[in-house]
Scaffold this motif. Sequence first.
Motif, PDB file in Angstrom:
ATOM      1  N   SER A  72      45.713 -25.401   2.494  1.00 51.57           N
ATOM      2  CA  SER A  72      46.618 -26.211   3.315  1.00 51.57           C
ATOM      3  C   SER A  72      45.988 -26.603   4.646  1.00 51.57           C
ATOM      4  O   SER A  72      46.528 -27.459   5.361  1.00 51.57           O
ATOM      5  N   PHE A 103      51.497 -25.720   0.065  1.00 53.82           N
ATOM      6  CA  PHE A 103      51.916 -24.514   0.783  1.00 53.82           C
ATOM      7  C   PHE A 103      53.415 -24.365   0.615  1.00 53.82           C
ATOM      8  O   PHE A 103      54.162 -25.315   0.778  1.00 53.82           O
ATOM      9  N   GLU A 135      48.707 -22.093  -2.032  1.00 55.21           N
ATOM     10  CA  GLU A 135      47.990 -21.225  -1.084  1.00 55.21           C
ATOM     11  C   GLU A 135      48.118 -19.767  -1.521  1.00 55.21           C
ATOM     12  O   GLU A 135      47.145 -18.998  -1.486  1.00 55.21           O
TER      13      GLU A 135
END
Length: 476
Positions: A156, A233, A237
């Motif tokens: 991200s 995200f 992630e």
Amino acid sequence: MSLRFYNTLTQELEEFHPRDGNTVRMYTCGPTVYNFAHIGNFRAFTFEDILRRWLHHHGYQLNHVMNVTDVDDKIIASAAKENKSIEDYTAVYTRAFFEDAAALRLETPEHVVKATEHIPVMVQAIEQLTANDCTYTSEGSTYFQISAFPGYGKLSHNDFRRIRSGARVDVDEYDKEDARDFVLWKAQKDTEPYWESPFGNGRPGWHIECSAMAMEFLGETLDIHAGGVDLIFPHHENEIAQSEAITGKPFSRFWLHSEHLHIESQKMSKSLGNFYTLRDLLEMGYKPEAIRYLLASVPYRKKLNFTFEGLKAAAKSIERLRDFEVRVSSTKLPAGRNEEVSERSREAIREFERSMDDDLNTAESLAAVFDYVRAANTALDEGRFQEENRWDAARVLEVFDCIFDVLKPSDPAATPASDKPTAASLSDTHIEASIEERARAKKARNFARADEIRAMLQEKGILLEDTKEGVRWKRK
């Protein structure tokens, strides 16, 4: 030009080849089957379909895994509300998703894996993370400690150095900017469904599901992981953190993400009355191939403004191509081959392929096809198109349609809209959601949409009565 993709991980266009041999190992995040998928979801799924078709066009074999999330917070709550088991509740929407996917001509991945059928591999992954000192337990649940993974944030590209130590979250979805330790195994609450594990009775968190199943089928390092930008995200992630904390190896070489879909320049939202499933559009009379065309027409990394005028224009574009196909096949032509016309066909294919190789630039590839159709129609008008040039035109359309797949008209009997549900087949949750959407549409003064919802429910055997106390409904 070589095949290039924009890699979210490196933020660069990179030349793509599989790591080993000729097989692309690809994982894509599939549906969460708590309701019908909306057209924003299908924007991502259509991009992934275009991706796999173009990889096939390059001669690659695909080992493609797509998950079906059939247990999470929303599913548990919705199933309990309807007094159904998770399996019975999700079966309806799982079946609906694949019916919708078939209507949009999405190829089925080599492996479609349900989360609930792979709990043991998730337990093993959590045990390995625990052995690697990446977890802790709180109130019966097991959490991933993101401070134990120094690379957290590399997908991200957020700076999480100021993570609040010990802050944790036990829901599947949470604020996009809030980095917290996330749940790997969620302890059972009250009468929730559960699975037995060394960590106690409970269920896996959403994030560990994808990591465990991806590595189970594809190994420690994938070639491509794809999904929508909303998954970067925290979901993707967190997948990286878990997977690489287990193996010490890169989880995926390429990360590809499609942008959001907006409706008439607005974010799709139930509160705005502009929230549409594929079935909504089909019941309005739009064809699956027109919807597919519009979803694919804008390059995947650009936001797509989905408008009804655009949908009508997509249908006209398809009709133009079909008319050209009929004209070429049915017109009486002089014998021989016009080499200039043949070369124009070959150049159209080269332009189409160059555009697709440039990070799946579907807009430019479509432009190449329509420029060719315009030139070929002119050649037909002027008598320069000859008998053997039919093959040239057929080849251009073949290359185009093996990717876009819109030239063959849909069979009305095979589309979800033609399978008219009965009042008994509609869940209470779906009926109430439709009534809520109608109320929001009326509040937004979108009366046409409100009337459409009422008519759709009535057609399915649901009668609405507007009263001072609110809307009452009953089944016929």
